[in-house]
Design an enzyme around this catalytic site. Sequence first.
Site, PDB file in Angstrom:
ATOM      1  N   ARG A 114       0.872  -1.180   0.000  1.00 34.23           N
ATOM      2  CA  ARG A 114       0.000   0.000   0.000  1.00 34.23           C
ATOM      3  C   ARG A 114       0.905   1.225   0.000  1.00 34.23           C
ATOM      4  NH1 ARG A 114      -5.366   1.490   3.406  1.00 34.23           N
ATOM      5  NH2 ARG A 114      -6.116   0.011   1.861  1.00 34.23           N
ATOM      6  N   HIS A 141      -7.388   0.606  -6.459  1.00 34.67           N
ATOM      7  CA  HIS A 141      -7.587  -0.235  -5.273  1.00 34.67           C
ATOM      8  C   HIS A 141      -8.244  -1.538  -5.752  1.00 34.67           C
ATOM      9  CE1 HIS A 141      -7.817  -1.300  -1.213  1.00 34.67           C
ATOM     10  NE2 HIS A 141      -8.678  -0.437  -0.749  1.00 34.67           N
ATOM     11  N   GLN A 144     -10.181  -4.093  -3.498  1.00 28.67           N
ATOM     12  CA  GLN A 144     -11.446  -3.521  -3.048  1.00 28.67           C
ATOM     13  C   GLN A 144     -12.542  -3.768  -4.095  1.00 28.67           C
ATOM     14  OE1 GLN A 144     -12.191  -1.613  -0.026  1.00 28.67           O
ATOM     15  NE2 GLN A 144     -14.201  -2.186  -0.800  1.00 28.67           N
ATOM     16  N   ASP A 235     -17.134   7.123  -1.599  1.00 28.01           N
ATOM     17  CA  ASP A 235     -15.866   7.027  -0.858  1.00 28.01           C
ATOM     18  C   ASP A 235     -15.587   8.429  -0.296  1.00 28.01           C
ATOM     19  OD1 ASP A 235     -13.358   6.262   0.103  1.00 28.01           O
ATOM     20  OD2 ASP A 235     -12.365   6.392  -1.849  1.00 28.01           O
ATOM     21  N   CYS A 275     -16.422   1.743   0.601  1.00 27.49           N
ATOM     22  CA  CYS A 275     -15.231   0.927   0.898  1.00 27.49           C
ATOM     23  C   CYS A 275     -14.822   1.037   2.362  1.00 27.49           C
ATOM     24  CB  CYS A 275     -14.079   1.331  -0.017  1.00 27.49           C
ATOM     25  SG  CYS A 275     -13.677   3.081   0.075  1.00 27.49           S
ATOM     26  N   ARG A 303     -13.644  -8.575   1.526  1.00 27.30           N
ATOM     27  CA  ARG A 303     -12.209  -8.346   1.284  1.00 27.30           C
ATOM     28  C   ARG A 303     -11.416  -9.613   1.627  1.00 27.30           C
ATOM     29  NH1 ARG A 303     -10.175  -3.259   1.221  1.00 27.30           N
ATOM     30  NH2 ARG A 303      -8.360  -4.412   0.468  1.00 27.30           N
TER      31      ARG A 303
HETATM   32  N1  NVA Z   1      -9.855   6.698  -1.511  1.00 28.22           N
HETATM   33  C1  NVA Z   1      -9.493   6.287  -0.191  1.00 28.22           C
HETATM   34  C2  NVA Z   1      -9.759   4.835  -0.008  1.00 28.22           C
HETATM   35  C3  NVA Z   1      -9.471   4.305   1.362  1.00 28.22           C
HETATM   36  C4  NVA Z   1      -9.740   2.835   1.464  1.00 28.22           C
HETATM   37  C5  NVA Z   1      -8.027   6.620   0.071  1.00 28.22           C
HETATM   38  O1  NVA Z   1      -7.221   6.440  -0.843  1.00 28.22           O
HETATM   39  O2  NVA Z   1      -7.714   7.072   1.167  1.00 28.22           O
HETATM   40  N1   CP Z   2     -11.310  -0.136   2.347  1.00 24.66           N
HETATM   41  C1   CP Z   2     -10.033  -0.211   2.780  1.00 24.66           C
HETATM   42  O1   CP Z   2      -9.083  -0.416   2.009  1.00 24.66           O
HETATM   43  O2   CP Z   2      -9.896  -0.046   4.111  1.00 24.66           O
HETATM   44  P1   CP Z   2      -8.519   0.124   4.885  1.00 24.66           P
HETATM   45  O3   CP Z   2      -7.944   1.475   4.520  1.00 24.66           O
HETATM   46  O4   CP Z   2      -8.905   0.060   6.348  1.00 24.66           O
HETATM   47  O5   CP Z   2      -7.594  -0.974   4.495  1.00 24.66           O
END
Ligand code: NVA
Ligand code: CP
Length: 318
Positions: A114, A141, A144, A235, A275, A303
């Site tokens: 990540r 993502h 997801q 989101d 999400c 997930r």
């Molecule tokens: N768009 C959000 C998704 C978090 C799961 C982010 O990138 O923070």
């Molecule tokens: N939806 C998702 O990716 O959640 P986290 O940021 O908690 O991993």
Amino acid sequence: MASDSKSVAAILTPLKGRDYLSNGDFTSQETLALLELSSQLKSGKRRIDLGNRVLGLIFTKASTRTRVSFQVAMARLGGQIVDLNPQITQLGRGEPLEDTARVLSRFCDAIAIRTFAQEELVKYAYWASIPVINGLTDLEHPCQALADFLTMQEVFGPLTGQTLAYVGDGNNVAHSLMLCGSLLGVNVRIGSPKGFEPMSEIVAQASRLAVNGACIEVFNDPIKAVEGAQALYTDVWASMGQEDEQSSREEAFQGFCLGSELLAQADKEAIVLHCLPAHRGQEITSEVLEGPSSRVFDQAENRLHVQQALLAAVLGGL
Ligand code: NVA
Ligand code: CP
């Protein structure tokens, strides 16, 4: 079509050793087979023991669902994870990614990452000799989106011809929904304010990948986006790394909150997805998030199942 475990295995076996950096990395048939294997693992119809395999997790951003679901998925496959948080490895002190990726390839069987830039992930995949999985970048993502469409499939059955409408920032989550949806024959509509639309390259890629006549559309009017849709999705307005833009984004996204007015424009059986983590009162109302149409906790659970299936496939456990 991946309708039984034999054909699912035949379709997924060639994925051994592959990276999953983008939803566009797998074909329509492979994506469908992954969802089928996910359902089989979830129901207990299928069990897979990979025997002592190790997944490294390099997470430079916070995570609850992704981190824990990868950890539990590996445990259920008989393996384990190693936490390679840059703050506790030499990565945080500037050891080159090229060296890190090659060293980790000697210890681990796969790495889930990540991070911010998709280019960094691509570089890891280039230098690593083991599968690299995207656990979220600023561009996509993909895990997801697999969970999201599994959730939709559980409610509505075959996905072809269904419509998912995403309202809000045309971000990583929106990009993956477009790419994955197009591969599954789902019409994906994105409703974003001007200046916050998804990247035109991803819209074009999703349209090219689309099967069974799936249509990928972008609107600036949230009502047009959600009309008649079977799933409504949103989101956060400010993603991780965009915290400084929180207040300007709150202003720009007025009218894009997923509340009962937007839900009323969707199909009467429509489900609501997010999400998570959610900001109640911003991108979604508490009433809708906690309401009878919400499937957000089934979605979060999924997930685990999709990542277990993905790990089994790329680690060659079928
Ligand atoms: N768009 C959000 C998704 C978090 C799961 C982010 O990138 O923070
Ligand atoms: N939806 C998702 O990716 O959640 P986290 O940021 O908690 O991993």
